[in-house]
Design a protein around this motif. Sequence first.
Motif, short mmCIF file in Angstrom:
data_model
loop_
_atom_site.label_atom_id
_atom_site.label_comp_id
_atom_site.label_asym_id
_atom_site.label_seq_id
_atom_site.Cartn_x
_atom_site.Cartn_y
_atom_site.Cartn_z
N SER A 1 -54.95 35.91 17.90
CA SER A 1 -53.97 36.67 17.04
C SER A 1 -53.64 36.31 15.50
CB SER A 1 -52.62 37.09 17.90
OG SER A 1 -53.19 37.58 19.20
N THR A 2 -52.79 36.84 14.87
CA THR A 2 -52.42 36.53 13.39
C THR A 2 -50.92 36.28 13.71
OG1 THR A 2 -53.88 38.04 12.23
CG2 THR A 2 -51.91 37.35 11.18
N MET A 3 -50.63 35.10 13.10
CA MET A 3 -49.19 34.44 13.08
C MET A 3 -48.51 34.94 11.67
SD MET A 3 -49.95 30.57 14.77
CE MET A 3 -51.89 30.72 14.31
N VAL A 4 -47.59 35.50 11.57
CA VAL A 4 -46.88 35.67 10.37
C VAL A 4 -45.69 34.72 10.32
CG1 VAL A 4 -45.52 37.27 9.12
CG2 VAL A 4 -47.50 38.09 10.14
N ASN B 1 -62.41 27.81 20.20
CA ASN B 1 -62.59 29.01 20.58
C ASN B 1 -62.44 30.17 19.71
OD1 ASN B 1 -64.07 27.62 22.68
ND2 ASN B 1 -62.29 28.04 24.20
N SER B 2 -61.22 30.39 19.39
CA SER B 2 -60.89 31.51 18.45
C SER B 2 -61.62 31.32 17.23
CB SER B 2 -59.31 31.32 18.13
OG SER B 2 -58.64 31.89 19.49
N PRO C 1 -64.01 33.91 13.40
CA PRO C 1 -63.99 32.95 11.88
C PRO C 1 -63.20 33.37 10.76
CG PRO C 1 -66.28 33.46 12.42
CD PRO C 1 -65.64 34.21 13.26
N ASP C 2 -63.54 34.84 10.47
CA ASP C 2 -62.93 35.19 9.18
C ASP C 2 -61.72 35.96 9.24
OD1 ASP C 2 -65.10 34.12 7.41
OD2 ASP C 2 -66.26 35.91 8.46
N LYS C 3 -60.99 36.13 10.62
CA LYS C 3 -59.81 36.82 10.93
C LYS C 3 -58.67 35.95 10.24
CE LYS C 3 -57.36 38.86 14.41
NZ LYS C 3 -57.14 38.85 16.12
N THR C 4 -57.78 36.68 9.97
CA THR C 4 -56.47 35.84 9.23
C THR C 4 -55.65 35.27 10.58
OG1 THR C 4 -56.29 37.52 7.54
CG2 THR C 4 -54.23 36.12 8.03
N ALA C 5 -55.71 34.21 10.36
CA ALA C 5 -55.02 33.15 11.44
C ALA C 5 -53.30 33.32 11.17
CB ALA C 5 -55.63 31.93 11.70
N GLN D 1 -53.40 41.75 17.94
CA GLN D 1 -52.09 41.88 17.65
C GLN D 1 -51.45 41.02 16.45
OE1 GLN D 1 -51.01 40.93 21.81
NE2 GLN D 1 -50.33 43.13 22.12
N VAL D 2 -50.37 41.28 15.92
CA VAL D 2 -49.85 40.42 14.80
C VAL D 2 -48.33 40.07 15.51
CG1 VAL D 2 -48.76 40.37 12.58
CG2 VAL D 2 -50.99 41.84 13.10
N VAL D 3 -48.22 38.61 15.33
CA VAL D 3 -47.03 38.23 15.83
C VAL D 3 -46.10 37.51 14.90
CG1 VAL D 3 -45.92 36.43 17.61
CG2 VAL D 3 -48.31 37.40 17.93
N LEU D 4 -44.78 37.93 14.81
CA LEU D 4 -43.76 37.31 13.84
C LEU D 4 -43.26 36.30 14.46
CD1 LEU D 4 -42.31 37.80 11.17
CD2 LEU D 4 -40.55 39.06 12.44
#
Length: 558
Positions: A268-271, A30-31, A36-40, A242-245
């Motif tokens: 969201s984005t995982m760092v 779904n994400s 599709p082009d968002k940074t995972a 959101q961006v998650v560390l």
Amino acid sequence: MFTRHYCVWPEHVPRQLSVPETSLFENLANSARRFPDKTAIVYYDTELSYRELLAEVEALAGYLQHAGVQRGERVLLYMQNSPQFVIGYYAILRADAVVVPVNPMNRTEELEHYLIDTGARVSLCAQELVPTLEPLLVAPGRLERLVVTAYAEYLRKPTDLPLPAELDEPFRAPSLSGAIGWRDALEAGHLPGPHRSMPVDLCVLPYSSGTTGAPKGCVHTHRTVMAAVIQRSLWAQTFSDQVVLATLPFFHVTGMQGGLNGPVYTGSTMVIMTRWNREVAGELMQRYRVNIWINIATMAIDYLSAPDADRFDTSSLTYVGGGGAAMPEAVEARLRRLAGLPYIEGYGMSETIGATHANPLHLPKPQCLGVPVCGVDSRIVDPDTLTELGPNEVGEIITHTPSLFEGYWGRPEETAEVFVERDGKRFFRTGDLAYHDEQGYFFMVDRIKRMINASGFKVWPCEVEGLMYRHPAIRECCVIAKPDARRGETVKACIVLNDGQQVAEADIVQWARQEMATYKAPTCVEFMSSLPRSSTGKVLWRKLQEWERERELATTAG
């Protein structure tokens, strides 16, 4: 139903929980469709989009099915935090198989237990861990297939960040029979069949160390894991931008849910960090405008104790929290000064695949487990009679939650021992001693088996540790029992001092007697350069206790 905490319930959070009737893998699908082009994933400055992430998951799932992995079969995931862990986790689920996350610190003998217990034939493995698995690959009736990767395969652009040693290793094609390289598996061109997993199907099998015996697999379905993901998302008010560390190990349920499954669910984005490094963490928070950092208290203490922690811009942070141990008040005060945020403490375990309790964001209390979250019914009971206790009475936590495991894998007797029926619901006996106050906030006292008996007085080490942190020279403290000819047991404090601090044992002992009841106060102190820790950063109090008993035996024998 325990409802005392409804008086402090967050206004925009539902009290009960509706769990989607879909598999965990479908969260990624779904994400990827929505963003599709968002940074995972951000991995030491290399970025991977949701489109790319899903494509690699599909490719690896196709290879796993081609290699004979069947629906419901268990697959070992044996590596540190990395893009490969995320891809491997969801590829196993896409193949309708079951993830068995393994602590990368485990050695061959420990891995053998996992293999025999789960019947796994296939493992996804990091290159530096292949020697540990190799004896099990050649032994009859053990592993048959190994997919091997080097973390450096996902460093696709230069970075000025200091890298852990594991990322300096280039990929080397495995020479073992039955082993294949990661990229070779992805590029083999095998397409997976239709995804068939249902909410009731087995999803992940995290192992709980427990207090005795060999680790036990906690049987979690797609529904129970999904329930914990939804609980966290609702409580922490997470969303896609959101961006998650991700600093906690993904094999551990807090890291798995907070740093992996939660961000995938919201898009969201995982760092991702492979190894903890407080300087790198600060730079990543600043560079990628991190919003959420879920950790354990010891990790936050390490970061906040850096004398120059304020040189990083952490103004983007909106949520910092975790569990594992109580956050000392003095350290939480540093967080408030640095980021203007409270530390949101919570409580959960492998058996619940995430938090069952958390502090309300608008009204947290220090050194507190929080209140039961959406859909959770927790009680405090007498551990002997199971009689329910009232406010401020210490007893055992029992909990009922939609994320509660089905039981211990292949251990029906041990499963039966940890469940009790109450009000038509199945409650899990946590083995943790706590109390709740008039507002329904739960406060940890200790593990049932960790209590110190000093001249008949019950001493809970966690309580003493919390008091010891008031001393300005103490950075870390772990309290254990020391055998005593007169008292039976007495209290000992193992202490790490703050940088530049010097203080005598007698001064600490005298100070403690002024701060707490005499029977609780440590009668002896051992200064240490560091405390032993698990791979998730928890202080290994049992190891300190074992060292103390071995030392006492050696002294007696001498």
